[in-house]
Scaffold this active site. Structure first.
Site, mmCIF file in Angstrom:
data_model
loop_
_atom_site.group_PDB
_atom_site.id
_atom_site.type_symbol
_atom_site.label_atom_id
_atom_site.label_comp_id
_atom_site.label_asym_id
_atom_site.label_seq_id
_atom_site.Cartn_x
_atom_site.Cartn_y
_atom_site.Cartn_z
ATOM 1 N N ASP A 48 0.820 -1.215 0.000
ATOM 2 C CA ASP A 48 0.000 0.000 0.000
ATOM 3 C C ASP A 48 0.854 1.266 0.000
ATOM 4 O O ASP A 48 0.395 2.338 0.392
ATOM 5 C CB ASP A 48 -0.958 -0.001 1.198
ATOM 6 C CG ASP A 48 -0.219 -0.124 2.527
ATOM 7 O OD1 ASP A 48 1.005 -0.370 2.503
ATOM 8 O OD2 ASP A 48 -0.866 0.021 3.579
ATOM 9 N N HIS A 261 24.886 4.103 -16.163
ATOM 10 C CA HIS A 261 23.822 4.521 -15.246
ATOM 11 C C HIS A 261 23.859 3.671 -13.967
ATOM 12 O O HIS A 261 22.852 3.104 -13.546
ATOM 13 C CB HIS A 261 22.448 4.472 -15.919
ATOM 14 C CG HIS A 261 22.218 5.623 -16.843
ATOM 15 N ND1 HIS A 261 21.061 5.793 -17.570
ATOM 16 C CD2 HIS A 261 22.989 6.686 -17.161
ATOM 17 C CE1 HIS A 261 21.151 6.908 -18.289
ATOM 18 N NE2 HIS A 261 22.309 7.461 -18.064
ATOM 19 N N ASP A 278 27.501 11.503 -11.260
ATOM 20 C CA ASP A 278 26.550 12.087 -12.215
ATOM 21 C C ASP A 278 25.281 12.356 -11.423
ATOM 22 O O ASP A 278 24.485 11.441 -11.190
ATOM 23 C CB ASP A 278 26.311 11.113 -13.373
ATOM 24 C CG ASP A 278 25.356 11.672 -14.421
ATOM 25 O OD1 ASP A 278 24.681 12.689 -14.142
ATOM 26 O OD2 ASP A 278 25.276 11.088 -15.517
ATOM 27 N N ASP A 289 21.666 18.284 -14.608
ATOM 28 C CA ASP A 289 22.314 17.021 -14.985
ATOM 29 C C ASP A 289 23.807 17.302 -15.138
ATOM 30 O O ASP A 289 24.246 17.798 -16.177
ATOM 31 C CB ASP A 289 21.693 16.520 -16.304
ATOM 32 C CG ASP A 289 22.179 15.127 -16.673
ATOM 33 O OD1 ASP A 289 22.895 14.507 -15.876
ATOM 34 O OD2 ASP A 289 21.831 14.667 -17.779
ATOM 35 N N HIS A 361 27.786 6.501 -25.926
ATOM 36 C CA HIS A 361 26.548 7.284 -25.821
ATOM 37 C C HIS A 361 26.664 8.602 -26.576
ATOM 38 O O HIS A 361 27.753 8.991 -27.009
ATOM 39 C CB HIS A 361 26.187 7.531 -24.345
ATOM 40 C CG HIS A 361 27.242 8.251 -23.548
ATOM 41 N ND1 HIS A 361 27.476 9.608 -23.672
ATOM 42 C CD2 HIS A 361 28.115 7.796 -22.614
ATOM 43 C CE1 HIS A 361 28.452 9.952 -22.838
ATOM 44 N NE2 HIS A 361 28.865 8.877 -22.195
ATOM 45 N N HIS A 365 21.724 16.017 -24.789
ATOM 46 C CA HIS A 365 20.271 15.883 -24.781
ATOM 47 C C HIS A 365 19.703 17.159 -24.175
ATOM 48 O O HIS A 365 20.372 17.827 -23.380
ATOM 49 C CB HIS A 365 19.814 14.641 -24.002
ATOM 50 C CG HIS A 365 20.294 14.588 -22.573
ATOM 51 N ND1 HIS A 365 19.715 15.306 -21.549
ATOM 52 C CD2 HIS A 365 21.320 13.913 -21.999
ATOM 53 C CE1 HIS A 365 20.353 15.050 -20.409
ATOM 54 N NE2 HIS A 365 21.346 14.228 -20.657
ATOM 55 N N HIS A 372 15.936 14.047 -19.623
ATOM 56 C CA HIS A 372 16.075 13.917 -21.080
ATOM 57 C C HIS A 372 14.846 14.616 -21.652
ATOM 58 O O HIS A 372 13.803 14.007 -21.825
ATOM 59 C CB HIS A 372 16.160 12.453 -21.507
ATOM 60 C CG HIS A 372 17.397 11.770 -20.960
ATOM 61 N ND1 HIS A 372 17.534 10.408 -20.902
ATOM 62 C CD2 HIS A 372 18.551 12.278 -20.457
ATOM 63 C CE1 HIS A 372 18.736 10.107 -20.379
ATOM 64 N NE2 HIS A 372 19.352 11.234 -20.100
ATOM 65 N N GLU A 389 28.271 16.142 -22.718
ATOM 66 C CA GLU A 389 28.738 15.122 -21.776
ATOM 67 C C GLU A 389 29.501 13.983 -22.445
ATOM 68 O O GLU A 389 29.051 12.844 -22.428
ATOM 69 C CB GLU A 389 27.563 14.561 -20.985
ATOM 70 C CG GLU A 389 26.372 14.095 -21.818
ATOM 71 C CD GLU A 389 25.307 13.403 -20.967
ATOM 72 O OE1 GLU A 389 25.663 12.484 -20.226
ATOM 73 O OE2 GLU A 389 24.130 13.790 -21.066
ATOM 74 N N TYR A 393 34.987 5.116 -21.169
ATOM 75 C CA TYR A 393 34.798 4.095 -20.134
ATOM 76 C C TYR A 393 35.570 2.840 -20.541
ATOM 77 O O TYR A 393 35.282 2.263 -21.593
ATOM 78 C CB TYR A 393 33.299 3.767 -19.986
ATOM 79 C CG TYR A 393 32.454 5.021 -19.960
ATOM 80 C CD1 TYR A 393 32.205 5.699 -18.774
ATOM 81 C CD2 TYR A 393 31.957 5.568 -21.162
ATOM 82 C CE1 TYR A 393 31.459 6.879 -18.768
ATOM 83 C CE2 TYR A 393 31.223 6.737 -21.170
ATOM 84 C CZ TYR A 393 30.977 7.397 -19.973
ATOM 85 O OH TYR A 393 30.241 8.565 -19.981
ATOM 86 N N ARG A 410 33.459 10.782 -17.244
ATOM 87 C CA ARG A 410 32.458 11.587 -17.960
ATOM 88 C C ARG A 410 32.537 12.985 -17.360
ATOM 89 O O ARG A 410 32.711 13.133 -16.141
ATOM 90 C CB ARG A 410 31.057 10.992 -17.807
ATOM 91 C CG ARG A 410 29.963 11.820 -18.465
ATOM 92 C CD ARG A 410 28.662 11.039 -18.756
ATOM 93 N NE ARG A 410 27.950 10.589 -17.581
ATOM 94 C CZ ARG A 410 27.894 9.336 -17.168
ATOM 95 N NH1 ARG A 410 28.535 8.377 -17.824
ATOM 96 N NH2 ARG A 410 27.209 8.999 -16.079
ATOM 97 N N GLU A 412 30.197 16.418 -17.590
ATOM 98 C CA GLU A 412 28.886 16.822 -18.121
ATOM 99 C C GLU A 412 28.515 18.210 -17.612
ATOM 100 O O GLU A 412 28.476 18.449 -16.405
ATOM 101 C CB GLU A 412 27.818 15.811 -17.689
ATOM 102 C CG GLU A 412 26.404 16.189 -18.132
ATOM 103 C CD GLU A 412 25.391 15.081 -17.896
ATOM 104 O OE1 GLU A 412 25.591 14.257 -16.985
ATOM 105 O OE2 GLU A 412 24.387 15.065 -18.642
HETATM 106 N N1 GLY Z 1 22.231 11.504 -15.905
HETATM 107 C C1 GLY Z 1 21.785 10.899 -17.097
HETATM 108 C C2 GLY Z 1 22.431 11.459 -18.261
HETATM 109 O O1 GLY Z 1 23.512 12.016 -18.158
HETATM 110 O O2 GLY Z 1 21.897 11.498 -19.332
HETATM 111 MN MN MN Z 2 22.925 13.794 -19.308
HETATM 112 MN MN MN Z 3 24.098 12.896 -16.327
#
Ligand code: GLY
Ligand code: MN
Ligand code: MN
Length: 450
Positions: A48, A261, A278, A289, A361, A365, A372, A389, A393, A410, A412
């Site tokens: 619940d 992720h 991140d 982000d 990747h 975005h 996103h 970003e 890796y 990374r 970003e």
């Molecule tokens: N934090 C998710 C991305 O960088 O798109």
């Molecule tokens: Mn991102």
């Molecule tokens: Mn990110």
């Protein structure tokens, strides 16, 4: 009233902002059309206990409403429904004193009319699909997954499903098919260009996020856990008023820095690791982000520094092409070019197409109400906010010299396109190797116990 002097935050998007967004949406609607925006359904986590309610961002953008169980109808031409003539009709959950004692205030139509300065607000039980005069409507736009799910599984007995089921059966009877794409296309155009009120909120949420990253850089040391980094980060967000995180925090150390992720955040940080954070706050619906990758002992190793500076050079190359008139894909192409050449030169890859093994990747975005976010991916325009970003890796057992293994980097940042270029809204968190090392060292021996 100035911010901070009232009991609650007073920097929410204004009713005028939402009215302006509805007007802009209607402007782009085809003649003889209606658009229906349902609230997101509530989702059960276990037994619940529900997940924290996440409002439909489209409905929020158009009205400000954050309650579940609602339906907004926007008509191109005025119609008369339930004795009221207009182009905007909103159906919301009724007041319920018993439930309100458990879970808090429900606005009801009167509260919604007052808070969001909207007219023609009714309760969900007043909605019927038969209210719509389909003979007058050539295009019926229901755009989103929410509706599609409800149409597939109608009749679960809740307020939202009842409205969806009623609409569904009226559509079936009228032989009309709702179309998803026109509304989505309009929303990409609108949500992709941020208005001044949105930019102000984005600046706030990105600043909160920068403070979180800087707190972690100042506190980092071996023996901490990934979850300590997460906790320090999210403390800084929360203590600045952030309601949620924009997405689950990613705090990956050592080999975990190579999981794009990663969300487990349970490992103990080791001397010699990198830690990839991140993390972004959410504030009044808008998400940051931001990623920084930092050495756990405060100093990058030779190999870590080489890979880090390659990613940094890729990010700088991407920044250089962020200006109005360029293509959305230009930053990615610029970053990929730098990373490909660098990985080849280091002997980590032999051919250009192998770069995707270590940089799997995209670079950008849109960012806003969704992490996103919606937005056009063709030409860059002033008012767009998006991420840059790049990353590299190299998980253990990769097909390269083992000295590179477990390095995941990374970087970003969140950029606003301006009339003549860009503004890096997350520039307050250090990116250069020396600046990160300096910030980590500045706290040095004075680092407080966690
Ligand atoms: N934090 C998710 C991305 O960088 O798109
Ligand atoms: Mn991102
Ligand atoms: Mn990110």
């Amino acid at each position: 009233m100035a911010q901070g002097t009232s009991e609650y935050p007073d920097d929410y998007l204004s009713p005028a902002f939402h009215a302006g967004r509805r007007a802009a949406f209607r402007e782009k609607m085809p003649e003889r059309s209606v658009a229906l925006f349902f609230a997101s359904p509530q989702k059960v986590r276990n037994n619940d206990v529900n997940y924290i309610y996440a409002p439909s961002k489209n409905l929020y953008y158009l009205t400000g409403l954050e309650e579940p169980n609602a339906l907004l109808l926007l008509f191109k031409q005025p119609v008369t429904l339930l004795g009221k003539t207009g182009t905007e009709f909103l159906f919301v959950q009724p007041r319920n004193p018993q439930r309100e004692m458990w879970t808090g205030k429900i606005l009801g139509p009167a509260g919604v009319m007052q808070k969001y300065q909207m007219e023609n607000v009714f309760t969900t039980d007043q909605f019927s699909g038969r209210l719509l005069d389909f003979a007058q409507l050539d295009t019926i736009m229901t755009s989103f997954r929410t509706e599609q799910i409800l149409f597939k599984y109608p009749g679960r007995g809740d307020l939202l499903a009842n409205m969806a089921a009623s609409l569904d059966s009226a559509l079936l009877q009228a032989g009309k098919t709702p179309m998803p794409s026109p509304a989505t296309a309009i929303l990409h155009q609108l949500r992709g260009i941020k208005q001044p009120e949105e930019i102000a909120l984005m600046e706030k949420v990105i600043n909160m996020s920068v403070e979180g990253h800087n707190r972690v850089i100042r506190s980092i040391r071996p023996g901490m856990h990934e979850y300590d980094a997460q906790a320090l980060m999210e403390y800084e967000f929360k203590s600045r008023g952030s309601e949620y995180v924009g997405y689950p925090s990613i705090n990956g150390s050592g080999a975990n820095s190579c999981i794009l992720h990663y969300e487990t955040n349970q490992r103990t940080l080791q001397d010699g690791d990198l830690l990839l954070n991140d993390c972004g706050a959410e504030y009044h619906g808008y998400s940051a982000d931001v990623t920084r990758t930092i050495p756990v002992n405060g100093k990058f190793s030779t190999e870590q520094k080489i890979i880090y500076e390659l990613v940094l050079a890729a990010q700088d190359a991407a920044f250089a092409v962020c200006k109005p008139g360029n293509q959305f894909s230009d930053p990615h192409n610029a970053a990929l070019k730098v990373i490909t050449a660098g990985l080849k030169q280091l002997g980590i890859i032999q051919t250009d197409n192998q770069a995707r093994i270590y940089f799997p990747h995209g670079t950008s975005h849109h960012l806003g109400l969704d992490v996103h976010d919606m937005g056009s991916r063709s030409t860059l325009q002033p008012g767009m906010i998006f991420t840059v970003e790049p990353g590299i890796y190299i998980p253990p057992n990769s097909n390269c010299d083992k000295k590179w293994w477990s390095i995941g980097v990374r970087i970003e940042d969140d950029l606003l396109i301006t009339n003549d270029g860009y503004r890096n809204l997350s520039a307050g968190a250090p990116r250069a190797v020396e600046d990160i090392e300096k910030m980590a060292k500045a706290a040095g021996k004075n680092k407080k116990p966690l």
